[in-house]
Scaffold this motif. Structure first.
Motif, short mmCIF file in Angstrom:
data_model
loop_
_atom_site.label_atom_id
_atom_site.label_comp_id
_atom_site.label_asym_id
_atom_site.label_seq_id
_atom_site.Cartn_x
_atom_site.Cartn_y
_atom_site.Cartn_z
N GLN A 146 8.66 9.22 2.72
CA GLN A 146 7.14 8.54 2.38
C GLN A 146 7.33 7.32 2.79
O GLN A 146 8.52 6.89 2.94
CB GLN A 146 6.94 8.67 0.86
CG GLN A 146 5.53 8.35 0.40
CD GLN A 146 5.52 8.63 -1.00
OE1 GLN A 146 6.28 9.22 -1.93
NE2 GLN A 146 4.07 8.48 -1.55
N SER A 147 6.16 6.57 2.91
CA SER A 147 6.19 5.09 3.32
C SER A 147 5.22 4.43 2.70
O SER A 147 4.31 4.70 1.85
CB SER A 147 5.83 5.18 4.92
OG SER A 147 4.38 5.60 4.95
N THR A 186 -6.62 16.53 5.21
CA THR A 186 -6.37 15.16 5.38
C THR A 186 -7.33 14.25 5.60
O THR A 186 -7.64 13.39 4.87
CB THR A 186 -5.34 14.94 6.81
OG1 THR A 186 -3.94 15.78 6.28
CG2 THR A 186 -4.74 13.52 6.77
N LEU A 237 0.98 -1.28 -0.04
CA LEU A 237 0.01 0.11 -0.02
C LEU A 237 0.67 1.15 0.06
O LEU A 237 1.81 1.27 0.75
CB LEU A 237 -1.12 -0.18 1.22
CG LEU A 237 -1.77 -0.91 1.45
CD1 LEU A 237 -2.82 -1.06 2.75
CD2 LEU A 237 -3.08 -0.90 0.33
N SER A 285 -3.36 0.41 -3.93
CA SER A 285 -2.66 -0.98 -3.54
C SER A 285 -2.14 -1.29 -4.72
O SER A 285 -2.22 -1.46 -5.97
CB SER A 285 -3.74 -1.93 -2.79
OG SER A 285 -4.62 -2.25 -3.87
N PHE A 341 -8.76 11.46 2.97
CA PHE A 341 -9.17 9.88 3.36
C PHE A 341 -10.53 9.81 2.98
O PHE A 341 -10.94 8.75 2.42
CB PHE A 341 -9.07 9.90 4.92
CG PHE A 341 -9.40 8.53 5.53
CD1 PHE A 341 -8.59 7.56 5.53
CD2 PHE A 341 -10.57 8.34 5.98
CE1 PHE A 341 -9.02 6.18 6.15
CE2 PHE A 341 -11.30 7.23 6.34
CZ PHE A 341 -10.31 6.04 6.38
N GLY A 370 0.48 9.72 5.88
CA GLY A 370 0.30 7.99 6.04
C GLY A 370 -1.12 7.33 5.50
O GLY A 370 -1.48 6.40 6.19
N ILE A 371 -1.75 8.17 4.72
CA ILE A 371 -3.04 7.63 4.21
C ILE A 371 -2.59 6.81 3.10
O ILE A 371 -1.83 7.06 2.22
CB ILE A 371 -4.07 8.92 3.73
CG1 ILE A 371 -4.35 9.57 4.99
CG2 ILE A 371 -5.37 8.16 2.96
CD1 ILE A 371 -5.12 10.81 4.69
N SER A 372 -3.17 5.58 3.04
CA SER A 372 -3.15 4.56 1.79
C SER A 372 -3.86 5.22 0.64
O SER A 372 -4.93 5.57 0.44
CB SER A 372 -3.61 3.22 2.20
OG SER A 372 -2.98 2.61 3.32
N HIS A 402 6.52 -1.95 7.69
CA HIS A 402 6.53 -0.50 7.29
C HIS A 402 7.89 -0.21 6.66
O HIS A 402 8.76 -0.71 7.11
CB HIS A 402 6.42 0.27 8.73
CG HIS A 402 6.51 1.54 8.58
ND1 HIS A 402 5.51 2.45 8.09
CD2 HIS A 402 7.62 2.53 8.68
CE1 HIS A 402 5.86 3.82 7.99
NE2 HIS A 402 7.07 3.88 8.29
N ARG A 462 1.68 4.90 0.50
CA ARG A 462 1.11 5.89 1.50
C ARG A 462 1.17 7.62 1.22
O ARG A 462 2.53 7.39 0.67
CB ARG A 462 1.33 5.84 3.02
CG ARG A 462 0.67 4.50 3.39
CD ARG A 462 1.12 3.96 4.84
NE ARG A 462 0.34 2.89 5.22
CZ ARG A 462 0.53 2.33 6.43
NH1 ARG A 462 1.70 2.73 7.26
NH2 ARG A 462 -0.04 1.40 6.96
N ASP A 463 0.57 8.45 1.44
CA ASP A 463 0.90 9.81 1.24
C ASP A 463 1.74 10.33 2.51
O ASP A 463 2.03 9.69 3.24
CB ASP A 463 -0.17 10.89 0.82
CG ASP A 463 -1.28 10.95 1.90
OD1 ASP A 463 -0.88 10.70 3.27
OD2 ASP A 463 -2.17 11.58 1.86
#
Length: 183
Positions: A137-138, A106, A58, A69, A110, A64-66, A152, A60-61
């Protein structure tokens, strides 16, 4: 060409008796031309796994919002990244799972992503460069949906230059747990 350094943290997994005293992570360098499937294989090797299973990433921005996918090639359907939620489900989630200090912008992002999920992508056909990543970024990565090994992934560094060959494990902390607990 661009290369990336990812830090991949392994989340605790109490059902599989993995609750380390210190964080367990691996730093992996990849080339922008590598696919998410290449990253999956590098993580698989880095954590000494032996039995293959399905996986998903996933993206994420910065909050941290996905936002999309990326599915295991055999699970890829081209459908939405996740099932849409109605307003009541979204409100319940925002009330119970999102901190009060999160901005309204945010929350709106979402809300929109949950009402109108983006199309999922195939991990084997998506290169790292195509993700248009920025440092810090994650991504979220789950391997083996039955046992739920969650990770993570943070983008530690992006630099010019190509990485010759396969992804490389360049640093690590902690011992990799067995894929399955000893019975």
């Amino acid at each position: 060409m661009t290369s990336y350094r990812f830090r991949v943290w392994l989340h605790p997994n109490p059902p599989l008796e993995f609750e380390p005293e210190t964080e367990v992570w691996r730093d992996i360098e990849v080339d922008g031309s590598h696919t998410l499937t290449d990253v999956h294989e590098a993580i698989f090797d880095a954590f000494e796994r032996r039995d293959t299973h399905a996986y998903e990433f996933l993206l994420r921005d910065e909050h941290g919002i996905s936002i999309r996918s990326y599915a295991h090639p055999e699970m890829y359907s081209g459908e939405q990244s996740w099932p849409p939620m109605d307003d009541e489900q979204i409100d319940r989630f925002l009330e119970h799972a999102i901190p009060d200090d999160v901005s309204e912008e945010t929350r709106d992002t979402f809300r929109d992503l949950r009402k109108n999920p983006p199309e999922e992508r195939n991990a084997a056909e998506t290169t790292i460069d195509e993700l248009d990543l920025i440092e810090s970024q994650s991504l979220f990565y789950e391997f083996d949906f039955g046992d739920g090994w969650e990770h993570h992934i943070e983008v530690e560094e992006i630099r010019e230059g190509s990485l010759d060959g396969e992804p490389v494990i360049v640093d690590k902390q902690g011992d990799a747990p067995p894929q399955y607990p000893e019975k």
